[in-house]
Design an enzyme around this catalytic site. Sequence first.
Site, PDB file in Angstrom:
ATOM      1  N   GLY A 499      44.537  49.662  19.808  1.00  0.00           N
ATOM      2  CA  GLY A 499      44.984  48.406  20.395  1.00  0.00           C
ATOM      3  C   GLY A 499      46.309  48.583  21.105  1.00  0.00           C
ATOM      4  N   GLY A 500      46.909  47.465  21.459  1.00  0.00           N
ATOM      5  CA  GLY A 500      48.144  47.511  22.220  1.00  0.00           C
ATOM      6  C   GLY A 500      49.329  48.058  21.455  1.00  0.00           C
ATOM      7  N   PHE A 501      49.246  48.076  20.109  1.00  0.00           N
ATOM      8  CA  PHE A 501      50.403  48.498  19.322  1.00  0.00           C
ATOM      9  C   PHE A 501      50.114  49.734  18.474  1.00  0.00           C
ATOM     10  CE2 PHE A 501      50.711  43.865  19.866  1.00  0.00           C
ATOM     11  CZ  PHE A 501      51.812  43.864  20.706  1.00  0.00           C
ATOM     12  N   GLY A 502      49.007  50.422  18.755  1.00  0.00           N
ATOM     13  CA  GLY A 502      48.732  51.640  18.008  1.00  0.00           C
ATOM     14  C   GLY A 502      47.254  51.837  17.734  1.00  0.00           C
ATOM     15  N   VAL A 504      43.914  52.664  14.836  1.00  0.00           N
ATOM     16  CA  VAL A 504      43.393  52.322  13.518  1.00  0.00           C
ATOM     17  C   VAL A 504      42.524  53.471  13.022  1.00  0.00           C
ATOM     18  CG1 VAL A 504      42.067  50.662  12.157  1.00  0.00           C
ATOM     19  CG2 VAL A 504      43.398  49.869  14.124  1.00  0.00           C
ATOM     20  N   LYS A 518      46.319  50.803  10.010  1.00  0.00           N
ATOM     21  CA  LYS A 518      46.822  50.518  11.351  1.00  0.00           C
ATOM     22  C   LYS A 518      48.148  51.252  11.517  1.00  0.00           C
ATOM     23  CE  LYS A 518      47.965  46.610  14.380  1.00  0.00           C
ATOM     24  NZ  LYS A 518      48.014  45.131  14.446  1.00  0.00           N
ATOM     25  N   ASP A 620      46.040  35.247  19.427  1.00  0.00           N
ATOM     26  CA  ASP A 620      45.332  36.388  20.027  1.00  0.00           C
ATOM     27  C   ASP A 620      43.913  36.481  19.461  1.00  0.00           C
ATOM     28  OD1 ASP A 620      45.127  38.474  21.782  1.00  0.00           O
ATOM     29  OD2 ASP A 620      45.970  39.976  20.428  1.00  0.00           O
TER      30      ASP A 620
END
Length: 808
Positions: A499-502, A504, A518, A620
Site C-alpha cells: 500500500g501507500g505506507f509499506g 504486508v 504491516k 479510506d
Amino acid sequence: MENFLLMFQLLQILLCGFLCSILSAKDTITATDFLTDGKTITSSDGSFEMGFFSPASFTNKWYVGIWYKHDLPDKCVVWVANRAIPLTNTSGVTLKIINPGLLALLTAANTIMWSTNSSRRLAVKNPIAQLLNSGNLVVRDTNDANVENFLWQSFDYPTDTLLPDMKMGKNFVTGQEFYLSSWKNEYDPAPGKYTYHCDPTGYPQDVMRKGEIKVFSTGPWNGLRFSGVPGLTKNTIYTFKLDLDEKKALYSFTLLGSVMTKLTMNNKGMLERSMWDANRQEWKVYIASPADNCDYYGTCGAYGSCNNILTTVCRCLDKFVPKDPRNWAVTKWSGGCVRRTPLNCQNGDGFLKYSGIKLPDTQYSWFDVSMTLRECKQACLRNCSCMAYSNLDIRNGGSGCLLWFGDLIDIRELSGGQDIFIRMATSELGSKKTKLLALSLSLSIGVAVIGLTIGLYIWKKKKQRNLNLKDDLDLPLFALSSLTKATSNFSVENKIGEGGFGSVYKGILEGGQEIAIKRLSTSSSQGVNEFKNEVICISKLQHRNLVKLIGCCIAGGEKLLVYEYMPNRSLDLFIFEDLLTDEQKSLLLNWPKRFNIINGIARGLLYLHQDSRLRIIHRDLKASNILLDADMNPKISDFGIARSLVGNETDANTHHVVGTHGYMSPEYVVHGVFSIKSDVFSFGVLVLETISGRRNRGFSNESRSINLIGHVWKLYKEGRPLELIDAHLMDSCYISELLRLIHVALLCVQQCPEDRPDMPTVVLMLANDAILPQAKEPGFFTESKVTSEYSTSMYSTNEITVTLLEPR
C-alpha cells in the site's frame, strides 16, 4: 369451437374454486363454528394464521398458537394459548366459544384445558373470537358497535414475542403487567428462565431477568430512547414510544410501512429485533442484546464504569477507588468502587459532572417532569440519601429531574451517552481559593522549568526517533527478531500486499498462529503519523467486521503492526482481478456471499460512526481495505488516516485531503470537509463496485466521459439498471434484491451530504423491503472535469492512498 368451450368451462371451474377458497377463509370462532386440528382461521389480510401445531414431530405435544402466514417455510409462532399445558393428542379437541362468553380449549370429554377470562362476560349476548390483522386474537360481542371494545385480547398476555402495537409495561390501575417470557427450549413453549419487562419501579427502564436476577438493562427512558441503547434512533421502518402517566407505563412500537418486524425474547437469553427477508425467505436478526460484556447488568459493580474496548473492561469512575483492590486486580469487579473521600453531608457536599455514560439503574429513583436542572440539584443536595441527579428528558436542551438513591449500578461509557451529576465530598471538588493557589504555583513552576522542558524535548527527539506506545496502550509489543523469523526475514515469498505506507507480509509465530504484518516504509513521509494513528484507533476498537490488531513492534528503525491473518486477502482481488475462473466466481462470489460482504461492511461502519467510544471516520474505505476471512466474512482494515470525533461532532475539515480517488466524496475533495457522510459516500461506491465487478475510477464505457457512478446514474434514469450487474449474479431469484441495493447505493452517493442516509438508516434499508426515497443526482465527476480542476499528478494507476492534496 368445442375445445374453446371446454377450456372456458374449465377456467370457470378453477376460478370458482379459487374464489370459494378465499371466501371460505375465516377469521372468527363461535360456539358453532369452532377450531379443530387441521383447521385454521386467518386474519382478513392474510398476515396471521391460528390453529393447532406441534413444535417438533418427536415431542408428541400439541398447542394452539398464532403464526405468520406469509408463505414462511416454518411456522414462526408469535403467541401460544396453552403454553404451560400441552395436549398429548388432538382427537376430539376443540377451541370454541362457550357460555358465558369465554374462548375455551376443550377435550373430547369437555374438560377445559385452557380458557380466556372476562369481567364483562355476563353482559355478552353474542360473543365471537376474531384474529385481527395485527396478530391480536380478541374476544368481543359481535353486536357491539365499538369493534375495539374487547372483552379479552391476546395482546394482554404476551408470550415470547412483541408485535407492532403490542404493549409492554404495567397498568397501575388494574395492576396487570405485560411482559415477554422466553420459551423453555426450542421445542417447548412453556415459560422459560428469561423475561423482559418495561419496569416502572422508580423511573421506567427495560429490564431482562433470568429468574429474579437482572441480566440486562436498557437504562432509563430519556424522552427519545432508552439511555443505554444509542442505536434505538428514529428510522423509516418503525416508531417507538413510552406512554407514561399516573395510570400506566407502556412501551410499544408501530410500523411505518409493510415490513414484517418483531422483538423476541429467546430461550438463550438474547433479545432479538428481526425483520423478514422475502427474497431469502428467512428472518434476519439485526439487533441483539446483550451485545457485549458491558451490556450484562452490573458487570463493574457500584460506581464502576464498563468499557468493552479496554482490555480490563472495568475501571472506577474518577474520584472513586476499588472497594476490594485485591479482587479488582484479578478482574473480580462485581464488588465495585467507593468514593476516595467519604461524603460528609452535614458539612456540605457538592456534585461532579460525568459525561458520555449510560445512566445507572433507576430501580431506586424519583422523578419530577416539571423541575429545572438547577431545582433538581437543590432537591438532591437537601437529601443526604440522594447520590446523583440528571435531566429526565434530553429533548430541547433538557428538562425534568431524575434523582438516584443508593449506590449507582450498571454504568458504562457510551458514545452518545448522557450527563449525570454525582454527589461528592467538597474537598474533591476544589474551592476557588484552592484553584487560584494551584494556578499560581503552576505558573511559577512553569516559568522555572520551561527552559529545561524544551531542552529535554530536543534531546529526546535527537536521541530516540522510535515511538514508545507501551505506557499509553494496553497492546502487546513483539520482538523484532520473532517477527523477522515469522516472515523468513520478510522474504518476497511471504509478501501478500503493498500500500501507500509499506508492505504486508504473512507470518507464522512459533506457536503456529498465522499473522499478517504491516511493515511501514522507511521512505514514507507519512509513516510515523500513520503508524501512531492506526495503533491508537484500532487498538480501541472491537467488532466482528473490523480487522483485529494483535500487537506492534518499534525497534531498529522498524515500525510494524501485527494483525490477525485473513486467508482470503482483500475484496478487490475477488471482484476486479481475473484470479478466479467463471465457475469459481459463481461459487465464491454469488449474490448471497456478496450481500453478506456488503451487510458486514455496513455493520462495521455503523459501529465506527455510532457505537464505538472514539466515533471514527475511516476516510479510506475501498475494496482493497476490505479483508476477507476463511468464510468470506468482511473486516474493515487500514485506519492510518482515520479521524476520531469528539462528543456529538459529525464532521470536521482539513487542509490536506487524504484518501483514494474514486471513493472520496465531492465536498471532501473540493473543500476538505469530511464527515460520517463521507464514509457513506465511499460505502455507496463500494456497493456499486461489488455488484458490477468494475472499478469506479478508471471505468470505461462507450462515452469514456463518466465514471462508474455516472454510468449507473444514466442506467438508473433510463430504466436499465440490470445492465450494471455482474454476469455471475444474474440469478432471477435475486434480481429484486440487486435492484434495491443499486438504489441504496445511489442514495449513499448523492451530491449533497445532507441527502445521504446515515449508517443506521442504511443498515435498516439492507434488512427490509420498505419503500426507498427517490435518489437525487450523485456526486460524480467526468474525466474532463477532474483533469481541469485538479492536477493530473494527484492520480496513480493503482489505488494507493493519496495524502498530498490541497482542497480549494
